[in-house]
Design an enzyme around this catalytic site. Structure first.
Site: not given
Length: 324
Positions: A136, A270, A299
């Site tokens: 991320s 996502d 995610h």
């Protein structure tokens, strides 16, 4: 490349100050100190995990253990929390009591980049090659690290569900930006009140919040109890608010310069980095190793798919490791 051993995985836990901020480090393997250049027992390679946000090391406990085993226990696998995202143990403050201020705004996005570079400088020999596995916002941080410290011996960087552009314009960003940038202070009081609940009741609330998952990693539940700390939440939300404002344009220059070292892994559903971000970067870098998830992983894969992700990464890196 996977070990069939059922022996317990050696896991060492440390709480340290890095750039003056409380930092939680989990180290898989027998290597606790990689900073001594003269040691003959140093491994050739370190796998270092750069987390997402919340950047709590505990969320990656199962992941690093699975990765370490998948690598036949040959290389250390470490995860370093973001500055100030962990709840320090009793007797340790969130900020080091010192007159020397190592870094301005260590809890901000730029500070977190410098925090990771500082950790490597102080704790890892410059002779050790690195595999950086980022998740991320950790992917943005990793690209910044490679840009600012080209002397790092990065063998590979694996960027999982990379939030490296247009975060505020993403479906989740449009929802969260007003909350993070204008209303985040309103969340502090309820968190403060919840912090007085018994630990068992906090765990029950976390289980309730994650009830929609068929299987949830137990370490994710215990780690999430940190989120009942006002100090942790304040640092987490502050960093997130900066992400919305600062992660705008993709750094295509750094990507181009390091393309052969990078592996991108995008999700299909996502809401932080939607599939058209994948389509566009794939078009801009047709020779890059840019993959689209075919397994439906979320995610926040650490909640329920750590072992599956670790197995995939082990397979991706086989050729690189055989050449060492």
């Amino acid at each position: 490349m996977r070990s069939g051993s059922e022996e317990p995985v050696p896991l060492h836990e440390e709480f340290i100050y890095c750039c003056g901020a409380a930092t939680h480090v989990l180290k898989c393997g027998p290597w606790k100190d990689l900073s001594k250049d003269e040691s003959k027992n140093l491994p050739r390679l370190l796998f270092m995990i750069i987390p997402g946000n919340p950047g709590l090391a505990g969320y990656y406990r199962t992941f690093i253990q699975a990765l370490y085993c998948g690598l036949n226990q040959q290389y250390p696998v470490w995860v370093v929390s973001h500055a100030g995202h962990c709840k320090p143990p009793s007797g340790m403050e969130m900020i080091e009591d010192t007159d020397i201020k190592e870094l301005e705004d260590v809890f901000g996005l730029n500070g977190q980049v410098e925090h990771k570079l500082n950790f490597l400088k102080k704790n890892v020999s410059k002779d050790i090659k690195l595999v950086l596995i980022a998740h991320s916002i950790g992917c943005y941080i990793t690209l910044e690290m490679m840009k600012r410290a080209s002397e790092l011996q990065v063998l590979r960087s694996v960027l999982l569900f990379p939030t490296i552009e247009r975060m505020a314009q993403s479906p989740q960003g449009k929802l969260m930006t007003p909350l993070l940038c204008k209303l985040r202070y309103a969340l502090y009081m309820p968190v403060y009140l919840l912090s007085f609940l018994p630990e068992g009741l906090k765990a029950s609330l976390v289980r309730f919040a994650l009830r929609g998952m068929k299987t949830c990693d137990e370490s994710s539940i215990t780690t999430s109890i940190n989120l009942f700390s006002v100090d942790c939440i304040a640092n987490i939300l502050y960093m997130a608010s900066q992400e919305m404002m600062k992660v705008v344009e993709r750094d295509s220059t750094t990507i181009k310069q390091n393309l052969k070292k990078l592996i991108f892994y995008y999700g299909t559903g996502d809401r932080w980095c939607p599939q058209h971000y994948y389509d566009e970067i794939k078009m801009d870098f047709p020779d890059g190793d840019i993959r689209l998830c075919e397994k439906g992983l979320r995610h926040a894969f650490v909640l329920d798919a750590s072992k599956e992700m670790a197995a995939m990464i082990t397979d991706w890196l086989q050729d690189d490791l055989t050449k060492l």
